[in-house]
Design a protein around this motif. Structure first.
Motif, PDB file in Angstrom:
ATOM      1  N   SER A   1      -1.622   5.949  -7.033  1.00  0.00           N
ATOM      2  CA  SER A   1      -2.027   5.310  -5.788  1.00  0.00           C
ATOM      3  C   SER A   1      -3.544   5.269  -5.637  1.00  0.00           C
ATOM      4  O   SER A   1      -4.235   6.253  -5.887  1.00  0.00           O
ATOM      5  CB  SER A   1      -1.426   6.071  -4.604  1.00  0.00           C
ATOM      6  OG  SER A   1      -2.027   5.666  -3.402  1.00  0.00           O
TER       7      SER A   1
ATOM      8  N   SER B   1       6.227  -0.999  -2.129  1.00  0.00           N
ATOM      9  CA  SER B   1       6.993  -0.019  -1.351  1.00  0.00           C
ATOM     10  C   SER B   1       8.314  -0.610  -0.893  1.00  0.00           C
ATOM     11  O   SER B   1       9.372   0.024  -1.006  1.00  0.00           O
ATOM     12  CB  SER B   1       6.181   0.448  -0.140  1.00  0.00           C
ATOM     13  OG  SER B   1       5.002   1.126  -0.550  1.00  0.00           O
TER      14      SER B   1
ATOM     15  N   ALA C   1      -1.046   2.811   5.346  1.00  0.00           N
ATOM     16  CA  ALA C   1      -1.781   2.714   4.076  1.00  0.00           C
ATOM     17  C   ALA C   1      -3.258   2.552   4.397  1.00  0.00           C
ATOM     18  O   ALA C   1      -3.634   1.653   5.158  1.00  0.00           O
ATOM     19  CB  ALA C   1      -1.280   1.536   3.247  1.00  0.00           C
TER      20      ALA C   1
ATOM     21  N   TYR D   1      -1.616   7.344   1.830  1.00  0.00           N
ATOM     22  CA  TYR D   1      -0.425   7.006   2.602  1.00  0.00           C
ATOM     23  C   TYR D   1       0.004   8.178   3.474  1.00  0.00           C
ATOM     24  O   TYR D   1      -0.110   9.340   3.081  1.00  0.00           O
ATOM     25  CB  TYR D   1       0.741   6.648   1.673  1.00  0.00           C
ATOM     26  CG  TYR D   1       0.492   5.467   0.773  1.00  0.00           C
ATOM     27  CD1 TYR D   1       0.667   4.171   1.241  1.00  0.00           C
ATOM     28  CD2 TYR D   1       0.093   5.643  -0.542  1.00  0.00           C
ATOM     29  CE1 TYR D   1       0.447   3.073   0.408  1.00  0.00           C
ATOM     30  CE2 TYR D   1      -0.137   4.555  -1.382  1.00  0.00           C
ATOM     31  CZ  TYR D   1       0.044   3.283  -0.904  1.00  0.00           C
ATOM     32  OH  TYR D   1      -0.187   2.210  -1.725  1.00  0.00           O
TER      33      TYR D   1
END
Length: 344
Positions: free
Chosen positions: A117, A155, A134, A121
């Protein structure tokens, strides 16, 4: 734009999963991946190595170049919507083995750096809705839209894959203005999308968290988590604080310290420690519970262990309380778990 001076920007610390998928799409569109990577300090073959890491700077530069070459017509939506849990590596496989979607999402948040990532998050639950936030780590408008598109598209694609259901979110909010390809959002998400908002977040019913996963396997999940925990967690960016807490709890899993005791040991107030744990998307009780669950599954895999020994090793003086906790963690009794192990 003001130059970014945060040292994390140039530190090679992130698994290159998104960059790998971006290059795969470029190849499918007929572009030479070697040319896209030229001068960035890595080659396409490097991204296939499990131990290879990119810096934010390298990842951002690749996205800028890809946007120039491929055109910005929802590139992040395209890259994100084609992903499955397998796209997220070992963490994605662990999510597949979780009992329900809520547990899988908790696991994904916990190991988000292992997933590669490039955003931060976290989740909040308000009434009967889940707010999935996010946040870009660095201010870089040139690539922010791509990464946020990729984040929400991947997602949702993975949530749909995990549950086997064609789920539709309540709505999505993003901070940037509507792009020229805004119509693609409507086609992909099929829910209201609001632009130029205060937050970047996707909202969906909290009932989703209870959805069972057809690929549940408690032992595979526990094994994958053990591998993730041992795979250089500082390198993956897991909070030093959370790592310290887990280390201290593991030392005394049979009698974990209270939050106030741990706070005193870390020279923090209990309130501050609770807040900082919450900022990581976790709770102290949840951390202890997950460590107990993982340890219990590991010990039950060793067939000579008696149930009372497993209970004591995980902090339960009463076998009945351990049975109840184990059933809550896994959906089966410890006896059933041992029988399944014996049949393997």
């Amino acid at each position: 734009m003001k130059p970014i001076v945060d040292p994390r920007y140039s530190e090679a610390s992130a698994p290159p999963l998104i960059s790998r998928f971006l290059l795969q799409h470029a190849v499918a569109c007929g572009h030479d991946p070697e040319l896209l990577c030229r001068g960035l300090g890595f080659a396409p073959e490097d991204l296939k190595r499990p131990d290879y890491r990119l810096s934010f700077r390298q990842s951002y530069r690749l996205v800028r170049r890809a946007l120039q070459v491929l055109g910005d017509n929802g590139l992040g939506l395209t890259v994100g919507s084609r992903q499955t849990p397998v796209s997220w590596g070992l963490a994605g496989l662990a999510m597949l083995a979780c009992p329900d979607l809520g547990t899988a999402l908790d696991l994904g948040l916990r190991y988000q750096w292992h997933i590669g990532s490039l955003l931060d998050y976290h989740i909040e639950i308000v009434d009967d809705q889940v707010l999935f936030y996010a946040t870009p780590r660095f201010f870089d408008p040139e690539v922010a839209v791509f990464y946020l598109e990729e984040a929400f598209a991947s997602s949702l694609a993975i949530v749909r894959f995990l549950t086997g259901a064609d789920l539709v979110a309540s709505h999505i909010e993003v901070q940037y203005p509507a792009p020229p390809h805004a119509q693609r959002y409507a086609e992909l998400f099929r829910c209201p999308v609001r632009f130029a908002c205060e937050h970047n977040r996707m909202q969906f019913p909290a009932a989703w968290l209870q959805l069972p996963l057809p690929t549940r396997d408690d032992y595979a999940a526990a094994e994958a988590c053990m591998l993730l925990d041992s795979a250089g967690r500082h390198e993956q960016g897991l909070s030093d604080l959370i790592e310290t807490i887990e280390r201290e709890v593991r030392k005394r899993l049979e009698s974990p310290p209270s939050l106030s005791q741990l706070a005193s040991q870390l020279n923090l107030s209990e309130r501050t420690l609770r807040r900082r744990i919450g900022e990581a998307g976790l709770s102290y009780h949840g951390i202890v519970d997950e460590l107990r669950r993982t340890r219990a599954l590991q010990l039950l895999g060793q067939r000579d262990n008696r149930l009372i020994d497993v209970a004591c090793a995980t902090g339960f003086s009463d076998v009945r309380n351990f049975r109840r906790a184990f059933k809550r963690w896994t959906g089966v009794t410890p006896r059933t778990a041992k029988q399944r192990i014996a049949q393997e």
